[in-house]
Design a protein around this motif. Structure first.
Motif, PDB file in Angstrom:
ATOM      1  N   TRP A  78       0.848  -1.205   0.000  1.00 10.04           N
ATOM      2  CA  TRP A  78       0.000   0.000   0.000  1.00 10.04           C
ATOM      3  C   TRP A  78       0.877   1.246   0.000  1.00 10.04           C
ATOM      4  CZ3 TRP A  78      -0.915   4.369   2.852  1.00 10.04           C
ATOM      5  CH2 TRP A  78      -2.124   5.054   2.595  1.00 10.04           C
ATOM      6  N   TRP A  79       1.884   1.266   0.861  1.00  7.93           N
ATOM      7  CA  TRP A  79       2.793   2.419   0.900  1.00  7.93           C
ATOM      8  C   TRP A  79       3.600   2.537  -0.393  1.00  7.93           C
ATOM      9  CZ3 TRP A  79       2.217   6.396   3.697  1.00  7.93           C
ATOM     10  CH2 TRP A  79       1.725   6.327   5.004  1.00  7.93           C
ATOM     11  N   GLN A  80       3.947   1.415  -0.961  1.00  7.59           N
ATOM     12  CA  GLN A  80       4.686   1.423  -2.219  1.00  7.59           C
ATOM     13  C   GLN A  80       3.898   2.153  -3.297  1.00  7.59           C
ATOM     14  OE1 GLN A  80       7.414  -2.008  -3.413  1.00  7.59           O
ATOM     15  NE2 GLN A  80       5.573  -2.470  -4.567  1.00  7.59           N
ATOM     16  N   SER A  81       2.589   1.874  -3.358  1.00  6.35           N
ATOM     17  CA  SER A  81       1.719   2.542  -4.321  1.00  6.35           C
ATOM     18  C   SER A  81       1.603   4.033  -4.013  1.00  6.35           C
ATOM     19  CB  SER A  81       0.337   1.887  -4.309  1.00  6.35           C
ATOM     20  OG  SER A  81      -0.553   2.550  -5.177  1.00  6.35           O
ATOM     21  N   GLU A  82       1.463   4.366  -2.717  1.00  3.76           N
ATOM     22  CA  GLU A  82       1.340   5.765  -2.305  1.00  3.76           C
ATOM     23  C   GLU A  82       2.595   6.570  -2.610  1.00  3.76           C
ATOM     24  OE1 GLU A  82      -1.234   7.682  -0.398  1.00  3.76           O
ATOM     25  OE2 GLU A  82      -2.262   6.193  -1.619  1.00  3.76           O
ATOM     26  N   LEU A  83       3.744   5.974  -2.375  1.00  5.94           N
ATOM     27  CA  LEU A  83       5.014   6.686  -2.522  1.00  5.94           C
ATOM     28  C   LEU A  83       5.574   6.619  -3.935  1.00  5.94           C
ATOM     29  CD1 LEU A  83       6.761   5.531   0.798  1.00  5.94           C
ATOM     30  CD2 LEU A  83       5.531   7.682   0.365  1.00  5.94           C
ATOM     31  N   GLY A  84       5.074   5.667  -4.722  1.00  4.91           N
ATOM     32  CA  GLY A  84       5.591   5.514  -6.076  1.00  4.91           C
ATOM     33  C   GLY A  84       7.026   5.037  -6.096  1.00  4.91           C
ATOM     34  N   ALA A  85       7.386   4.233  -5.087  1.00  3.07           N
ATOM     35  CA  ALA A  85       8.758   3.725  -4.981  1.00  3.07           C
ATOM     36  C   ALA A  85       8.719   2.301  -4.454  1.00  3.07           C
ATOM     37  CB  ALA A  85       9.581   4.606  -4.047  1.00  3.07           C
ATOM     38  N   GLU A  86       9.634   1.484  -4.926  1.00  2.00           N
ATOM     39  CA  GLU A  86       9.687   0.099  -4.483  1.00  2.00           C
ATOM     40  C   GLU A  86      10.174   0.023  -3.039  1.00  2.00           C
ATOM     41  OE1 GLU A  86      11.731  -4.181  -5.738  1.00  2.00           O
ATOM     42  OE2 GLU A  86      12.045  -2.388  -6.968  1.00  2.00           O
TER      43      GLU A  86
END
Length: 224
Positions: A78-86
């Motif tokens: 979820w955070w990966q999607s929010e931050l746009g970073a792996e």
């Protein structure tokens, strides 16, 4: 079934200028394992409960009630999607990256059998400057707090081995409503909830019990 996707440790601390101790063990990396997970002494006397894991500042991290930190892969995604970073396993400083089990709504005092170890849920991770600086995210502490996806800390009730692929079984759930989420909200944004935490009994870290009692004294006598 709930499983450990990754077992992560910081094999050594790294020097940084943004941590109070000048070093941090937040950058944990996956290892093959299994590793021995053991009970530890109170905070300040010992660090991680995971063999081979390093902690930078024992005065604020590690110890009995923070012997192991776990975070759900679902929340990392979820955070990966929010931050746009792996976000790789261990990047939030977690020892266990899990799949298929909810940390946020876990009850403080739950017992999780993982591998041959028995762990007890003791509360949430509270974000700090080191976490924010490590991720390089401006306003991270506030943002992380608002989302209430803190992951869970554990103390070790029975020593044992934990490794990637191990199943997670909840073998005991207390009869109270003090969840990791409630705990997190109480100590971050909703102090009025603090008295409710005492229902968790001995599973509650001593410093949190002290915090609740201090607040009660202030409410009774604002001059105290």
């Amino acid at each position: 079934m709930p499983v450990v996707l990754s077992l992560n440790v910081a094999q050594k601390t790294m020097p940084v200028d943004y941590a109070r101790a000048g070093v941090t063990g937040i950058d944990k990396r996956p290892v093959d394992g299994p590793l021995l997970v053991s009970p530890v002494q109170p905070r300040g006397e010992e660090g991680s409960g995971v063999a081979g894991d390093s902690i930078g500042d024992w005065t604020v991290h590690g110890g009995e009630y923070q012997a192991v930190y776990a975070y759900a892969r679902e929340d990392l995604d979820w955070w990966q999607s929010e931050l746009g970073a792996e976000l790789h396993a261990g990047q939030f400083g977690e020892n266990l990256t899990t799949q298929g089990i909810d940390h946020t709504n876990a009850v403080v005092g739950e017992h999780w059998r993982i591998g041959t170890a028995l762990l007890e849920v003791t509360g949430p991770r509270i974000p700090c400057r080191t976490f924010a600086e490590f991720l390089g995210q401006r306003g991270w502490v506030k943002r992380f707090t608002q989302q209430v996806r803190p992951g869970a800390y554990f103390r070790v009730l029975e020593e044992g081995l934990i490794g990637p692929g191990d199943e997670i079984t909840v073998v005991h759930r207390p009869d109270h409503d003090v969840t990791v989420a409630l705990f997190f909200r109480a100590v971050t944004t909703e102090a009025a909830l603090l008295p409710r935490l005492l229902a968790a009994g001995d599973s509650l870290p001593p410093e949190v019990v002290e915090l609740v009692h201090k607040r009660s004294v202030v409410e009774l006598d604002p001059q105290a």
